[in-house]
Write a protein that holds these residues in place. Structure first.
Motif, PDB file in Angstrom:
ATOM      1  N   TYR A   1      -7.846  -6.329  -7.007  1.00 31.96           N
ATOM      2  CA  TYR A   1      -8.020  -5.012  -7.610  1.00 31.96           C
ATOM      3  C   TYR A   1      -9.108  -5.098  -8.671  1.00 31.96           C
ATOM      4  O   TYR A   1      -9.316  -6.158  -9.278  1.00 31.96           O
ATOM      5  CB  TYR A   1      -6.713  -4.528  -8.266  1.00 31.96           C
ATOM      6  CG  TYR A   1      -5.616  -4.231  -7.279  1.00 31.96           C
ATOM      7  CD1 TYR A   1      -4.822  -5.257  -6.778  1.00 31.96           C
ATOM      8  CD2 TYR A   1      -5.392  -2.937  -6.826  1.00 31.96           C
ATOM      9  CE1 TYR A   1      -3.826  -4.998  -5.844  1.00 31.96           C
ATOM     10  CE2 TYR A   1      -4.398  -2.665  -5.905  1.00 31.96           C
ATOM     11  CZ  TYR A   1      -3.618  -3.704  -5.418  1.00 31.96           C
ATOM     12  OH  TYR A   1      -2.635  -3.438  -4.501  1.00 31.96           O
TER      13      TYR A   1
ATOM     14  N   PRO B   1      -6.255   0.358 -12.218  1.00 35.44           N
ATOM     15  CA  PRO B   1      -6.745  -0.638 -11.253  1.00 35.44           C
ATOM     16  C   PRO B   1      -6.906   0.014  -9.883  1.00 35.44           C
ATOM     17  O   PRO B   1      -6.088   0.842  -9.471  1.00 35.44           O
ATOM     18  CB  PRO B   1      -5.631  -1.697 -11.226  1.00 35.44           C
ATOM     19  CG  PRO B   1      -4.880  -1.505 -12.497  1.00 35.44           C
ATOM     20  CD  PRO B   1      -4.968  -0.039 -12.805  1.00 35.44           C
TER      21      PRO B   1
ATOM     22  N   ASN C   1       1.456  -4.272   1.577  1.00 31.06           N
ATOM     23  CA  ASN C   1       1.110  -2.886   1.287  1.00 31.06           C
ATOM     24  C   ASN C   1       0.228  -2.759   0.068  1.00 31.06           C
ATOM     25  O   ASN C   1       0.428  -3.412  -0.947  1.00 31.06           O
ATOM     26  CB  ASN C   1       2.375  -2.055   1.085  1.00 31.06           C
ATOM     27  CG  ASN C   1       2.990  -1.661   2.396  1.00 31.06           C
ATOM     28  OD1 ASN C   1       2.661  -0.637   2.964  1.00 31.06           O
ATOM     29  ND2 ASN C   1       3.870  -2.501   2.912  1.00 31.06           N
ATOM     30  N   VAL C   2      -0.729  -1.845   0.188  1.00 34.38           N
ATOM     31  CA  VAL C   2      -1.667  -1.591  -0.895  1.00 34.38           C
ATOM     32  C   VAL C   2      -0.969  -0.804  -2.003  1.00 34.38           C
ATOM     33  O   VAL C   2      -0.219   0.137  -1.733  1.00 34.38           O
ATOM     34  CB  VAL C   2      -2.865  -0.776  -0.361  1.00 34.38           C
ATOM     35  CG1 VAL C   2      -3.772  -0.347  -1.501  1.00 34.38           C
ATOM     36  CG2 VAL C   2      -3.629  -1.593   0.664  1.00 34.38           C
ATOM     37  N   LEU C   3      -1.218  -1.201  -3.235  1.00 40.79           N
ATOM     38  CA  LEU C   3      -0.687  -0.472  -4.374  1.00 40.79           C
ATOM     39  C   LEU C   3      -1.713   0.534  -4.871  1.00 40.79           C
ATOM     40  O   LEU C   3      -2.888   0.196  -5.021  1.00 40.79           O
ATOM     41  CB  LEU C   3      -0.359  -1.443  -5.520  1.00 40.79           C
ATOM     42  CG  LEU C   3       0.709  -2.502  -5.253  1.00 40.79           C
ATOM     43  CD1 LEU C   3       0.802  -3.456  -6.436  1.00 40.79           C
ATOM     44  CD2 LEU C   3       2.052  -1.865  -4.980  1.00 40.79           C
TER      45      LEU C   3
ATOM     46  N   PHE D   1      -2.401   2.648  -8.142  1.00 37.71           N
ATOM     47  CA  PHE D   1      -1.965   2.714  -9.532  1.00 37.71           C
ATOM     48  C   PHE D   1      -2.255   4.075 -10.159  1.00 37.71           C
ATOM     49  O   PHE D   1      -3.232   4.753  -9.811  1.00 37.71           O
ATOM     50  CB  PHE D   1      -2.690   1.652 -10.371  1.00 37.71           C
ATOM     51  CG  PHE D   1      -2.198   0.255 -10.152  1.00 37.71           C
ATOM     52  CD1 PHE D   1      -2.737  -0.541  -9.149  1.00 37.71           C
ATOM     53  CD2 PHE D   1      -1.213  -0.280 -10.961  1.00 37.71           C
ATOM     54  CE1 PHE D   1      -2.293  -1.839  -8.958  1.00 37.71           C
ATOM     55  CE2 PHE D   1      -0.758  -1.581 -10.782  1.00 37.71           C
ATOM     56  CZ  PHE D   1      -1.297  -2.356  -9.773  1.00 37.71           C
TER      57      PHE D   1
END
Lengths: 112, 114
Positions: free
Chosen positions: A34, A42, B101-103, B105
């Motif tokens: 990220y 992020p 899995n993609v986070l 934010f």
């Protein structure tokens, strides 16, 4: 345990390349990358899965060495917009669910 | 498509007080996780909720708690605030609870404890 990122900081000129490393003491199932710009959330860049599948950003690449429990993020021909703090995220399964852990970040500054 | 929304964005509290932070995930995302971000420690996992159930918890004292509602919105609460609780609190949503899995934010809630 947190994965260890290196270097802690990188200063580049536009067009130069950079490599950011992420090492874990535990076996890796996946590695996430990220980027966070100052005062912002992020943003997802890349995910690498055990077995080699890679999904993410078209201009940034990464490698995932399961044996060495390491991942590297490659930023080529850097642009001013690449400036920010880069985090790698790893984790482990516990009780059937995944517990993520992030490194402390690598600060990247790109100058014109 | 709306992103992850966190409220409030900034707040100042005094020691001993309590605080509640809110997170609205991306529509359709059932997993919400919370993180504490400080300059010294980076991003540290607090807990994750999936379908109103806490799936796992990081290494934080019991003063930190959370919950998730049926619409997947989540709240976290910190009681008896300490100076060391000053931090940016981030929540992230994802489709499922999984390392693959993609986070996504939110922008975070910046808490200052005086």
């Amino acid at each position: 345990q947190q994965p260890v990122q290196s270097p802690q900081a990188v200063i580049l000129r536009e067009g130069e390349d950079a490599v950011i490393n992420c090492s874990s003491s535990k076996a890796l199932y996946s590695v996430h990358w990220y980027r966070q710009k100052h005062g912002e959330a992020p943003v997802f860049l890349m995910i690498l899965l055990k077995g080699g599948e890679q999904k993410g950003h078209e201009k940034i690449s990464a490698s995932f060495n399961e044996k060495k429990q390491q991942s590297s993020l490659y930023l080529t021909a850097s642009q001013l917009s690449y400036s920010g703090t880069y985090f790698c995220g790893t984790g482990a399964f516990s009780g059937g669910s995944y517990i993520p852990t992030f490194g402390r970040g690598t600060s990247l500054i790109v100058h014109p | 498509k709306a992103g992850v929304t966190q409220t409030p964005r900034y707040l100042i509290k005094t020691r001993g007080q309590q605080v509640t932070l809110s997170c609205s995930p991306i529509s359709g995302h059932r997993s919400v996780s919370w993180y504490q971000q400080t300059p010294g420690q980076g991003l540290q996992f607090l807990f994750e909720y999936f379908s109103e159930t806490q799936r796992n918890k990081g290494n934080f004292p019991g003063r930190f708690s959370g919950r998730q509602f049926s619409n997947s919105r989540s709240e976290m609460n910190v009681s008896t605030l300490e100076l060391g609780d000053s931090a940016l609190y981030l929540c992230a949503s994802s489709l499922q609870s999984s390392g693959a899995n993609v986070l996504t934010f939110g922008a975070g809630s910046r808490l200052t404890v005086l």
